[in-house]
Scaffold this motif. Structure first.
Motif, PDB file in Angstrom:
ATOM      1  N   THR A  24      -8.064 -31.641 -39.548  1.00 16.24           N
ATOM      2  CA  THR A  24      -7.280 -32.877 -39.614  1.00 16.24           C
ATOM      3  C   THR A  24      -7.485 -33.713 -38.360  1.00 16.24           C
ATOM      4  N   ALA A  25      -7.410 -33.078 -37.170  1.00 17.23           N
ATOM      5  CA  ALA A  25      -7.575 -33.827 -35.919  1.00 17.23           C
ATOM      6  C   ALA A  25      -8.956 -34.445 -35.832  1.00 17.23           C
ATOM      7  N   VAL A  26      -9.987 -33.701 -36.218  1.00 19.39           N
ATOM      8  CA  VAL A  26     -11.354 -34.221 -36.149  1.00 19.39           C
ATOM      9  C   VAL A  26     -11.570 -35.302 -37.200  1.00 19.39           C
ATOM     10  N   ARG A  27     -11.085 -35.094 -38.413  1.00 16.18           N
ATOM     11  CA  ARG A  27     -11.276 -36.066 -39.492  1.00 16.18           C
ATOM     12  C   ARG A  27     -10.556 -37.376 -39.184  1.00 16.18           C
ATOM     13  N   GLU A  28      -9.351 -37.302 -38.595  1.00 14.34           N
ATOM     14  CA  GLU A  28      -8.585 -38.515 -38.321  1.00 14.34           C
ATOM     15  C   GLU A  28      -9.015 -39.216 -37.040  1.00 14.34           C
ATOM     16  N   ALA A  29      -9.849 -38.555 -36.248  1.00 13.89           N
ATOM     17  CA  ALA A  29     -10.338 -39.180 -35.021  1.00 13.89           C
ATOM     18  C   ALA A  29     -11.269 -40.324 -35.384  1.00 13.89           C
ATOM     19  N   ARG A  30     -11.200 -41.384 -34.629  1.00 14.29           N
ATOM     20  CA  ARG A  30     -12.074 -42.534 -34.887  1.00 14.29           C
ATOM     21  C   ARG A  30     -13.390 -42.351 -34.127  1.00 14.29           C
ATOM     22  N   THR A  31     -14.011 -41.203 -34.327  1.00 15.97           N
ATOM     23  CA  THR A  31     -15.264 -40.901 -33.657  1.00 15.97           C
ATOM     24  C   THR A  31     -16.280 -40.428 -34.702  1.00 15.97           C
ATOM     25  N   PRO A  32     -17.043 -41.342 -35.277  1.00 14.47           N
ATOM     26  CA  PRO A  32     -18.018 -40.958 -36.298  1.00 14.47           C
ATOM     27  C   PRO A  32     -18.983 -39.872 -35.824  1.00 14.47           C
ATOM     28  N   SER A  33     -19.383 -39.925 -34.556  1.00 17.89           N
ATOM     29  CA  SER A  33     -20.324 -38.923 -34.051  1.00 17.89           C
ATOM     30  C   SER A  33     -19.743 -37.522 -34.096  1.00 17.89           C
ATOM     31  N   LEU A  34     -18.466 -37.402 -33.832  1.00 14.48           N
ATOM     32  CA  LEU A  34     -17.823 -36.091 -33.852  1.00 14.48           C
ATOM     33  C   LEU A  34     -17.644 -35.600 -35.287  1.00 14.48           C
ATOM     34  N   ARG A  35     -17.285 -36.504 -36.175  1.00 14.78           N
ATOM     35  CA  ARG A  35     -17.087 -36.112 -37.585  1.00 14.78           C
ATOM     36  C   ARG A  35     -18.385 -35.674 -38.255  1.00 14.78           C
ATOM     37  N   THR A  36     -19.503 -36.257 -37.849  1.00 15.29           N
ATOM     38  CA  THR A  36     -20.779 -35.952 -38.508  1.00 15.29           C
ATOM     39  C   THR A  36     -21.662 -35.014 -37.688  1.00 15.29           C
ATOM     40  N   ALA A  37     -21.141 -34.485 -36.583  1.00 24.26           N
ATOM     41  CA  ALA A  37     -21.952 -33.624 -35.707  1.00 24.26           C
ATOM     42  C   ALA A  37     -22.351 -32.341 -36.413  1.00 24.26           C
ATOM     43  N   GLN A  38     -23.562 -31.932 -36.148  1.00 29.93           N
ATOM     44  CA  GLN A  38     -24.074 -30.676 -36.683  1.00 29.93           C
ATOM     45  C   GLN A  38     -23.876 -29.589 -35.633  1.00 29.93           C
ATOM     46  N   GLY A  39     -23.393 -28.428 -36.028  1.00 29.97           N
ATOM     47  CA  GLY A  39     -23.220 -27.318 -35.088  1.00 29.97           C
ATOM     48  C   GLY A  39     -21.851 -27.347 -34.430  1.00 29.97           C
ATOM     49  N   ASP A  40     -21.696 -26.432 -33.488  1.00 28.43           N
ATOM     50  CA  ASP A  40     -20.417 -26.296 -32.802  1.00 28.43           C
ATOM     51  C   ASP A  40     -20.212 -27.409 -31.785  1.00 28.43           C
ATOM     52  N   ALA A  41     -18.982 -27.874 -31.693  1.00 28.38           N
ATOM     53  CA  ALA A  41     -18.596 -28.852 -30.678  1.00 28.38           C
ATOM     54  C   ALA A  41     -17.863 -28.089 -29.573  1.00 28.38           C
TER      55      ALA A  41
END
Length: 196
Positions: A24-41
């Protein structure tokens, strides 16, 4: 490497790890790069974020700790950042964000690694100029949460910097604060008849 990064408070790091693990926190963040990142953040390079609240005509600065900022790395690059803030219950996750300051922070940190003197890395925000700097604090043994810019500390404006101030060029605090004093608009005086 003379550049030191102070350890973030453990609750601040835990709050970022919890937010990264929350869909939820990642999806609602206004950061497209984080939402579409491949692999572990993963959160890296925690930097105390100080705010410059006031500059006197003498150049003395008042700062306060506003939070801790973590760069969020996916693979070989930082794609976002996470901020935490101090609440009455302790350190808490505030928000994710992305933008030009992510790459600019990484670049400034790489440049600072070649410094000949040991410095502690911090961030210093100058809200009156919409300016963010990498603050290279000379007291590398401090906890990162306290202290004020010393005249011999270095400030490296991050891009985008305000017009007339060169980004990614280190300035001694004693040289840059007088320039900022002239640029920051003073707060308007209270209106007559209104409470001060």
């Amino acid at each position: 490497m003379p550049l030191l990064v102070p350890p973030a408070p453990a609750p601040a790091l835990r709050s970022v790890l919890t937010a990264l693990g929350s869909p939820t926190a990642v999806r609602e963040a206004r950061t497209p790069s984080l939402r579409t990142a491949q692999g572990d953040a993963t959160p890296e390079l925690p930097l105390p974020l100080h705010v410059l609240d006031g500059i006197t005509p003498e150049g003395a600065a008042e700062t306060r700790l506003a939070g801790w900022r973590f760069l969020i790395r996916c693979g070989d690059r930082a794609v976002a950042a996470a901020e935490t803030r101090l609440t009455p219950d302790g350190w808490a996750f505030s928000h994710f964000f992305e933008g030009p300051y992510i790459a600019s922070t990484e670049r400034a940190l790489r440049q600072a690694e070649s410094a000949t003197l040991p410095y502690q890395a911090r961030l210093l925000s100058v809200p009156g100029l919409y300016m963010l700097t990498l603050w290279l604090h000379g007291d590398s043994a401090s906890d990162g949460a306290t202290g004020h810019p010393a005249p011999t500390d270095l400030l490296v404006p991050l891009a985008p910097a305000p017009p007339g101030i060169a980004a990614h060029r280190a300035h001694r605090v004693a040289e840059l604060l007088p320039v900022l004093t002239l640029r920051v608009t003073p707060a308007p005086p209270p209106l007559l008849g209104s409470p001060a």
